[in-house]
Design a protein around this motif. Structure first.
Motif, short mmCIF file in Angstrom:
data_model
loop_
_atom_site.label_atom_id
_atom_site.label_comp_id
_atom_site.label_asym_id
_atom_site.label_seq_id
_atom_site.Cartn_x
_atom_site.Cartn_y
_atom_site.Cartn_z
N ALA A 142 28.40 38.25 43.65
CA ALA A 142 27.77 38.81 44.84
C ALA A 142 26.26 38.63 44.84
O ALA A 142 25.61 38.70 45.90
N VAL A 143 25.70 38.39 43.67
CA VAL A 143 24.27 38.06 43.57
C VAL A 143 24.16 36.78 42.74
O VAL A 143 24.65 36.72 41.61
N GLN A 144 23.59 35.75 43.33
CA GLN A 144 23.43 34.46 42.66
C GLN A 144 21.95 34.10 42.63
O GLN A 144 21.31 34.06 43.68
N SER A 145 21.42 33.87 41.43
CA SER A 145 20.00 33.52 41.27
C SER A 145 19.10 34.52 41.99
O SER A 145 18.15 34.13 42.68
N GLU A 180 49.03 38.66 45.03
CA GLU A 180 47.91 38.26 45.88
C GLU A 180 46.88 39.39 46.01
O GLU A 180 45.67 39.17 45.87
N THR A 181 47.36 40.59 46.30
CA THR A 181 46.42 41.69 46.50
C THR A 181 45.69 42.03 45.20
O THR A 181 44.50 42.33 45.21
N GLU A 182 46.40 41.94 44.07
CA GLU A 182 45.74 42.19 42.78
C GLU A 182 44.72 41.09 42.48
O GLU A 182 43.64 41.36 41.94
N GLY A 183 45.04 39.85 42.85
CA GLY A 183 44.10 38.75 42.67
C GLY A 183 42.84 38.95 43.48
O GLY A 183 41.72 38.70 43.00
N MET A 184 43.00 39.43 44.71
CA MET A 184 41.83 39.69 45.55
C MET A 184 40.97 40.81 44.96
O MET A 184 39.74 40.70 44.91
N HIS A 185 41.60 41.87 44.51
CA HIS A 185 40.84 42.98 43.91
C HIS A 185 40.08 42.51 42.67
O HIS A 185 38.95 42.93 42.43
N GLU A 186 40.70 41.60 41.92
CA GLU A 186 40.03 41.08 40.72
C GLU A 186 38.80 40.26 41.09
O GLU A 186 37.76 40.36 40.44
N ILE A 187 38.92 39.43 42.13
CA ILE A 187 37.76 38.66 42.60
C ILE A 187 36.62 39.60 42.96
O ILE A 187 35.46 39.39 42.57
N MET A 188 36.94 40.68 43.66
CA MET A 188 35.92 41.61 44.11
C MET A 188 35.29 42.35 42.93
O MET A 188 34.06 42.50 42.85
N GLN A 189 36.11 42.78 42.00
CA GLN A 189 35.59 43.53 40.85
C GLN A 189 34.74 42.66 39.94
O GLN A 189 33.64 43.05 39.54
N LEU A 190 35.24 41.45 39.64
CA LEU A 190 34.49 40.56 38.74
C LEU A 190 33.18 40.11 39.37
O LEU A 190 32.18 39.92 38.67
N GLY A 191 33.18 39.93 40.68
CA GLY A 191 31.98 39.43 41.35
C GLY A 191 31.03 40.50 41.83
O GLY A 191 29.92 40.19 42.25
N GLY A 192 31.46 41.76 41.79
CA GLY A 192 30.61 42.84 42.26
C GLY A 192 30.49 42.93 43.77
O GLY A 192 29.47 43.36 44.30
N LYS A 223 52.20 44.61 65.26
CA LYS A 223 52.57 44.23 63.90
C LYS A 223 51.53 43.27 63.33
O LYS A 223 51.77 42.08 63.14
N GLY A 224 50.36 43.82 63.08
CA GLY A 224 49.24 43.01 62.64
C GLY A 224 48.97 43.08 61.15
O GLY A 224 49.64 43.81 60.40
N ARG A 225 47.97 42.30 60.73
CA ARG A 225 47.50 42.31 59.34
C ARG A 225 45.99 42.09 59.35
O ARG A 225 45.46 41.42 60.23
N ARG A 226 45.30 42.62 58.35
CA ARG A 226 43.86 42.34 58.19
C ARG A 226 43.72 41.18 57.22
O ARG A 226 43.72 41.35 56.01
N LEU A 227 43.58 39.98 57.77
CA LEU A 227 43.45 38.77 56.97
C LEU A 227 42.01 38.27 56.91
O LEU A 227 41.69 37.42 56.07
N ASP A 228 41.17 38.78 57.79
CA ASP A 228 39.78 38.32 57.88
C ASP A 228 38.86 39.38 57.28
O ASP A 228 39.05 40.58 57.52
N HIS A 229 37.88 38.92 56.50
CA HIS A 229 37.12 39.85 55.67
C HIS A 229 35.63 39.57 55.70
O HIS A 229 35.19 38.45 55.96
N VAL A 230 34.86 40.63 55.38
CA VAL A 230 33.42 40.52 55.19
C VAL A 230 33.08 41.28 53.91
O VAL A 230 33.27 42.50 53.83
N TRP A 231 32.61 40.56 52.92
CA TRP A 231 32.18 41.16 51.64
C TRP A 231 30.69 40.88 51.46
O TRP A 231 30.19 39.86 51.92
N THR A 232 30.02 41.79 50.77
CA THR A 232 28.61 41.57 50.51
C THR A 232 28.23 42.07 49.12
O THR A 232 28.97 42.82 48.49
N ALA A 233 27.02 41.68 48.70
CA ALA A 233 26.41 42.30 47.54
C ALA A 233 26.13 43.77 47.86
O ALA A 233 25.90 44.12 49.02
N PRO A 234 26.14 44.64 46.85
CA PRO A 234 25.91 46.07 47.09
C PRO A 234 24.62 46.37 47.85
O PRO A 234 24.59 47.26 48.71
N GLU A 235 23.55 45.62 47.59
CA GLU A 235 22.29 45.92 48.27
C GLU A 235 22.36 45.62 49.76
O GLU A 235 21.68 46.26 50.57
#
Length: 267
Positions: A142-145, A180-192, A223-235
């Motif tokens: 989530a923060v690079q350089s 899949e959902t566990e994989g996504m949570h892992e991406i988020m946790q590892l990347g912050g 009968k929908g799903r949330r497939l589209d996302h917005v993630w950011t760095a904590p700041e």
């Protein structure tokens, strides 16, 4: 000062749907629009239509007939790059930097593989590809350089029970399976990463961004799903003003099966 706004939308062919894209830009005027599934080569991208509306800066990574991502902006885009996830030659990612009044931000635009219909990597090569793609995304930070990042796009996973119309009925359906959902949570946790959509909309509330073309009464059946996302760095998450999910766009003329999501930040 108006908030800095970033929109994401799987448009399912930008040339076919350029009319509703233009209408969206005229009405909502995001600073940046990230499109997925543009389904055209770079030289076929309707650049003139975007420039007419003030979106003069483009980072396009397309291919013939399939996939493709594009980021269009009112502000200069620099350091444009893309990563060939899984080495398949698919155009599923583009990264840029944008200078804001609060400093530079990085912006990832993703189209994650859908994964086919059978949630078994041994029986379904498409699902195996999706899992490999997710594994490679675990390197993203989530923060690079020292630059805070934003990650948006069609990630083709509905991670929470409230991100699908029926958790029980979709547990064995691709996009909501535990692997899949566990994989996504892992991406988020590892990347912050912070899920700013769920920062704005309480996790206990149903929230969808996609309704199948196969459902003629999509609005009524819902009968929908949330497939589209917005993630950011904590700041950047701390600077979130609001998030809009334009459900009504699913009912526009010749719609995509996804709707736009707009995140606004006090930058």
């Amino acid at each position: 000062m108006a908030p800095f706004s970033i929109a994401t939308w799987n448009i399912n062919s930008v040339r076919l749907r350029i009319g509703i894209v233009e209408d969206f830009l005229r009405e909502y005027e995001p600073d940046v629009l990230c499109l997925q599934e543009i389904k055209c080569q770079n030289d076929q991208f309707p650049a003139k239509a975007f420039k007419k509306l003030g979106y003069e800066h483009h980072a396009v990574h397309g291919q013939k007939g399939y996939h493709g991502v594009a980021t269009v902006s009112k502000h200069p885009l620099r350091d444009v790059s893309s990563t060939d996830y899984c080495g398949k030659g698919d155009t599923r990612h583009v990264h840029t930097h944008i200078d804001t009044s609060s400093g530079p931000i990085g912006l990832h635009n993703f189209y994650v593989p859908a994964g086919g219909d059978i949630p078994d990597p041994d029986k379904n090569e498409k699902f195996a590809h999706k899992l490999d793609f997710l594994d490679e995304m675990k390197r993203l930070k989530a923060v690079q350089s020292s630059v805070p990042q934003v990650l948006v796009g069609d990630l083709n996973i509905a991670p929470l029970e409230t991100d699908v119309w029926s958790h029980k009925q979709l547990l064995k359906v691709v996009s909501h399976t535990p692997i899949e959902t566990e994989g996504m949570h892992e991406i988020m946790q590892l990347g912050g990463w912070s899920d700013v959509m769920r920062q704005h909309f309480p996790p206990e509330d149903k929230l969808f961004t996609w309704w199948s073309y196969r459902s003629p009464n999509w609005d009524e059946s819902d009968k929908g799903r949330r497939l589209d996302h917005v993630w950011t760095a904590p700041e950047l998450a701390a600077k979130l003003v609001d998030v809009s999910v334009l459900r009504e766009a699913r009912g526009w003329v010749k719609p995509s099966d996804h709707v736009p999501v707009i995140a606004r930040f006090a930058l």
